[in-house]
Design a protein around this motif. Sequence first.
Motif, PDB file in Angstrom:
ATOM      1  N   LYS A   1       0.800  -1.258  -0.043  1.00  0.00           N
ATOM      2  CA  LYS A   1      -0.072   0.000  -0.030  1.00  0.00           C
ATOM      3  C   LYS A   1       0.861   1.416  -0.197  1.00  0.00           C
ATOM      4  N   PRO A   2       0.393   2.408  -0.891  1.00  0.00           N
ATOM      5  CA  PRO A   2       1.157   3.568  -0.765  1.00  0.00           C
ATOM      6  C   PRO A   2       1.666   4.331   0.656  1.00  0.00           C
TER       7      PRO A   2
ATOM      8  N   ALA B   1       4.577   2.055   2.137  1.00  0.00           N
ATOM      9  CA  ALA B   1       5.624   2.536   1.378  1.00  0.00           C
ATOM     10  C   ALA B   1       6.300   3.740   1.796  1.00  0.00           C
ATOM     11  N   LEU B   2       5.441   4.786   1.997  1.00  0.00           N
ATOM     12  CA  LEU B   2       5.609   5.963   2.441  1.00  0.00           C
ATOM     13  C   LEU B   2       6.368   6.294   3.713  1.00  0.00           C
TER      14      LEU B   2
ATOM     15  N   ARG C   1      12.353   5.222  -2.881  1.00  0.00           N
ATOM     16  CA  ARG C   1      12.688   6.485  -2.214  1.00  0.00           C
ATOM     17  C   ARG C   1      13.974   7.195  -2.528  1.00  0.00           C
TER      18      ARG C   1
ATOM     19  N   ASN D   1       6.072  -0.183  -7.763  1.00  0.00           N
ATOM     20  CA  ASN D   1       4.446  -0.177  -7.590  1.00  0.00           C
ATOM     21  C   ASN D   1       4.110   1.170  -8.096  1.00  0.00           C
ATOM     22  N   THR D   2       3.246   1.195  -8.588  1.00  0.00           N
ATOM     23  CA  THR D   2       2.767   2.888  -9.379  1.00  0.00           C
ATOM     24  C   THR D   2       2.193   3.599  -8.091  1.00  0.00           C
ATOM     25  N   GLY D   3       1.177   3.152  -7.317  1.00  0.00           N
ATOM     26  CA  GLY D   3       0.686   3.589  -6.295  1.00  0.00           C
ATOM     27  C   GLY D   3       1.877   4.399  -5.276  1.00  0.00           C
ATOM     28  N   ALA D   4       2.929   3.611  -5.152  1.00  0.00           N
ATOM     29  CA  ALA D   4       3.869   3.938  -4.117  1.00  0.00           C
ATOM     30  C   ALA D   4       4.559   5.079  -4.700  1.00  0.00           C
TER      31      ALA D   4
ATOM     32  N   ALA E   1       2.886   8.154  -4.481  1.00  0.00           N
ATOM     33  CA  ALA E   1       2.868   8.875  -3.427  1.00  0.00           C
ATOM     34  C   ALA E   1       4.306   9.262  -2.942  1.00  0.00           C
TER      35      ALA E   1
ATOM     36  N   LYS F   1       7.359   6.046 -15.321  1.00  0.00           N
ATOM     37  CA  LYS F   1       6.980   4.893 -14.709  1.00  0.00           C
ATOM     38  C   LYS F   1       7.002   3.955 -15.967  1.00  0.00           C
TER      39      LYS F   1
END
Length: 336
Positions: free
Chosen positions: A74-75, A78-79, A88, A107-110, A113, A298
Amino acid sequence: MSAQVIAIDAMGGDFGPRSIVQASLACLSATPSLHLTLVGQPSILEELLSSQSAVDRSRLSVVPAAEVITMDEKPAQALRGKPDSSMRVALELLRDGKVQACVSAGNTGALMALSRFVLKTLPGIDRPAMVAAIPTQKGYCQLLDLGANVDCSAEQLLQFAVMGSVAAETLGIIRPRVALLNIGTEDIKGNQQVKLAATLLQSARGIHYIGFVEGDGLYRGDADVVVCDGFVGNILLKSSEGLATMIAGRIEALFRKNFASKVVGAMALPLMKRLQADLAPARHNGASFLGLQGIVVKSHGSAGVLGFQSAISRALIEIQENLPQRIRGRLEDLLP
């Protein structure tokens, strides 16, 4: 020619570091001005590099990162939970001016974010948007947003239109035709956000807005830039990919049906190969995150060596065209 320096998240994607390292070395060989920084676990990356011959280490470095963001993470996790992830660290190199772009197949969402958190958005941009080139009958169309923003206001669709128009210009399109994706071309069609966005675009200075376009018009090449929210854009993109795969499978099955079909198939093979090469996903791989204070590309998670090379090539173009600064300047000129 001045050097271009790109950070590569070497731990992301379905095929892992091996494919990414091979693609990186191929790009270095093809572009003498390119310098790459591979970010990830040094023991893995150095082993892969040692197995390759004639690696120019003067243009290739490895920056350590102990953690890896998985494709299903989940983003928010990861954040907050992985400060030393390869993704990061690569973005922080970009933020700190040590590289000029970042490319990741993770991961696109990560990635979205972390990009928003580390790099921040340009002044005048509420949310970044994902854009990619879609093949059409007349060439290619820049489609955005592809899934970064499920719900969008009319003002955000206007921002996407500005960014997409600048992105199209960097690819050599003069005065790009900009359209809003809609369920019809008539002014009365569409939801409230699309209608309001159309009103804003009609009065925006310097944008060649041509009105609404339907899905079939996109593939006819009626516009150079097509704008929609991420919910619609992602469904359109995935549906198109599935349709293309289904049609290719059906054609292949027909050519294998009987002896006569095999003969026809053998005669058509050169043309089919040309068509496949022109429309191959690997050739067009690489979605740009527009609206950030930095260049982030991406790569599709399932992209192989050629596909990842395409993503690096897209980052190279955006560096050469100074895309974020061009978008910043256009926003200052066009938006109140």
